[in-house]
Design a protein around this motif. Structure first.
Motif, PDB file in Angstrom:
ATOM      1  N   THR A  57       0.821  -1.219   0.000  1.00 16.45           N
ATOM      2  CA  THR A  57       0.000   0.000   0.000  1.00 16.45           C
ATOM      3  C   THR A  57       0.855   1.271   0.000  1.00 16.45           C
ATOM      4  N   TYR A  58       2.184   1.111  -0.109  1.00 11.89           N
ATOM      5  CA  TYR A  58       3.044   2.292  -0.119  1.00 11.89           C
ATOM      6  C   TYR A  58       2.876   3.059  -1.429  1.00 11.89           C
ATOM      7  N   THR A  59       3.231   4.335  -1.391  1.00 14.28           N
ATOM      8  CA  THR A  59       3.087   5.206  -2.555  1.00 14.28           C
ATOM      9  C   THR A  59       4.442   5.416  -3.233  1.00 14.28           C
ATOM     10  N   PHE A  60       4.410   6.050  -4.387  1.00 15.01           N
ATOM     11  CA  PHE A  60       5.651   6.389  -5.093  1.00 15.01           C
ATOM     12  C   PHE A  60       6.505   7.331  -4.239  1.00 15.01           C
ATOM     13  N   ARG A  61       5.847   8.261  -3.555  1.00 13.05           N
ATOM     14  CA  ARG A  61       6.568   9.185  -2.672  1.00 13.05           C
ATOM     15  C   ARG A  61       7.279   8.419  -1.560  1.00 13.05           C
TER      16      ARG A  61
END
Length: 452
Positions: A230-234
């Protein structure tokens, strides 16, 4: 209150240090076990395993950078009691390490001959190396799972299980190697392929122990595995901004230390023999030093995450004092071991022995400063995520001071090996005031656990 806090500090420190120290010694013995046992088969076989393990050294660089970044984030998130963030941090680490593990496993399984050609031109060595690589290739994928789990457990101060899993793995390694290399208990003698099979079996055992531990103890991080993707690109960009400098640091350090040996070798055979023994002694010494600095990275990282700024600085001061005590103690022990070491290696009365004794005395002086610097560079600054400054200190020391000075002393001024080796101390003297300045500036302390 301060007295109780101090007592708690030392309890946590030694509860973390001892398992890390034992685990480091045992872990470094896995590939060493292959070399020793395969050495009974012949020169080409031991050369093949040594050359093939160079691939592991390259593979390790990415794992180390990724997992060193992971433990920074995990330690601070654990201090905040934010297990959701740890789930995402594990996901990012696994993404990098598993992709890297698949790549290296595929390359060594499908193109073992091309891999061996990078390290040896001799047919006998390459043939044995190809057999070893073909069998050992799955171990890289297993390691890509083991390392993130190990470092996550470090960040949450669950280090005893890491020591236990590594100890069990080494015991299994010795047994399986003996059975499959030499053909015991009715099994066929597989030679170098048996050593490779033993490595794969060992890594599988280590991974199984870690998974069973997480399941049986109902580890809270295991319950957050659903958050791994669920992590983002940021988030990933932030994570890699810490992982890449650490991997680059390790790579450039490895190249630099190799170049030191090229310079030592040009002084003469006796000097190179003495420095080969010194390399082993430094590895053992670093086990003690890095165990304390590794413990500081976890403990201080937890306090940073918890927002206890005053306690962070009190713990840092305690770790600085502890570093000096450890440095003096290890230095004194090494001084007492000079004669026994000369006797063990049977170099008493030889030129190699003279060089070795002189360099050991230099190392005794080097150790006190090095332990203090390592506490800053490998421990305190990393706990605060100050990885770019760590890169500057390490690489500036070795590439702009250590190597040029060593080259000048050896090639231009033709000094003896003890003078050339003393360039190590000059490198540490460069890092000492720089580290003190950075620590006092407070710029090293950054809060990393900000993943949402």
């Amino acid at each position: 209150m301060i007295a109780g806090e101090t007592k708690d500090f030392y309890k946590r420190t030694f509860r973390t240090v001892f398992p890390l120290m034992v685990q480091s010694l045992l872990s470094s013995s896995v590939n060493f076990t292959d070399q020793v046992m395969v050495g009974r088969l012949g020169v080409s076989e031991i050369a093949a395993v040594g050359a093939a393990n160079k691939i592991y050294s390259i593979f390790y660089l990415v794992l180390y950078g990724t997992c060193s970044a992971l433990v920074m984030f995990v330690a601070q998130s654990w201090g905040q009691k934010d297990t959701d963030a740890i789930g995402k941090e594990m996901g990012m680490a696994f993404t990098v390490t598993i992709l890297w593990g698949i790549l290296v496993t595929t390359a060594t399984a499908i193109f073992p001959d091309q891999c061996m050609q990078m390290f040896s031109a001799e047919d006998a060595v390459r043939d044995s190396g190809v057999r070893y690589l073909t069998w050992v290739s799955p171990s890289y994928l297993l390691l890509s799972l083991i390392y993130p789990l190990n470092y996550m457990l470090r960040g949450t101060q669950r280090v005893t299980v890491i020591m236990f899993s590594t100890a069990s793995a080494v015991a299994v390694k010795l047994l399986v190697n003996d059975v499959f290399i030499f053909g015991r208990w009715g099994m066929p003698a597989m030679g170098v392929a048996g050593a490779a099979f033993g490595t794969v079996f060992t890594r599988a055992t280590e991974l199984l122990i870690l998974i069973l531990y997480l399941a049986v103890t109902k580890n809270e991080i295991l319950q957050k595995m659903s958050l791994m993707l669920t992590y983002t690109f940021r988030d990933m960009r932030l994570f890699l901004s810490k992982a890449l400098p650490l991997a680059g640091n390790e790579f450039l350090w490895g190249v630099g230390t190799t170049l030191y040996f090229v310079i030592y070798g040009r002084i003469g055979t006796e000097a190179l023999a003495a420095m080969s023994i010194m390399s082993t002694l430094q590895t053992l010494e670093q086990t003690f030093v890095l165990s304390f600095s590794g413990a500081s990275a976890v403990i201080i990282g937890n306090e940073i995450g918890a927002g206890n700024r005053k306690r962070v600085y009190r713990d840092c001061a305690r770790f600085h004092r502890l570093a000096l005590i450890v440095g003096i103690a290890v230095s004194a022990a090494l001084l007492l071991l000079i004669k026994p070491v000369l006797s063990i290696y049977r170099v008493e009365g030889t030129l190699t022995g003279t060089y070795l004794a002189q360099c050991m005395m230099v190392l005794c002086a080097f150790l006190i400063i090095n332990t203090y610097n390592a506490m800053n560079v490998e421990g305190i600054f990393r706990s605060g995520g100050d990885v770019k400054f760590v890169l500057l200190m390490d690489m500036g020391g070795i590439w702009f001071i250590g190597l040029p000075l060593t080259f000048l002393l050896s090639e231009v001024f033709h000094q003896e090996i003890v003078v050339v080796y003393a360039a190590f101390i000059v490198t540490e003297l460069y890092k000492l005031p720089l580290g003190i300045w950075r620590y006092k500036s407070g710029k090293w302390l950054k809060e990393l656990a900000i993943l949402q």
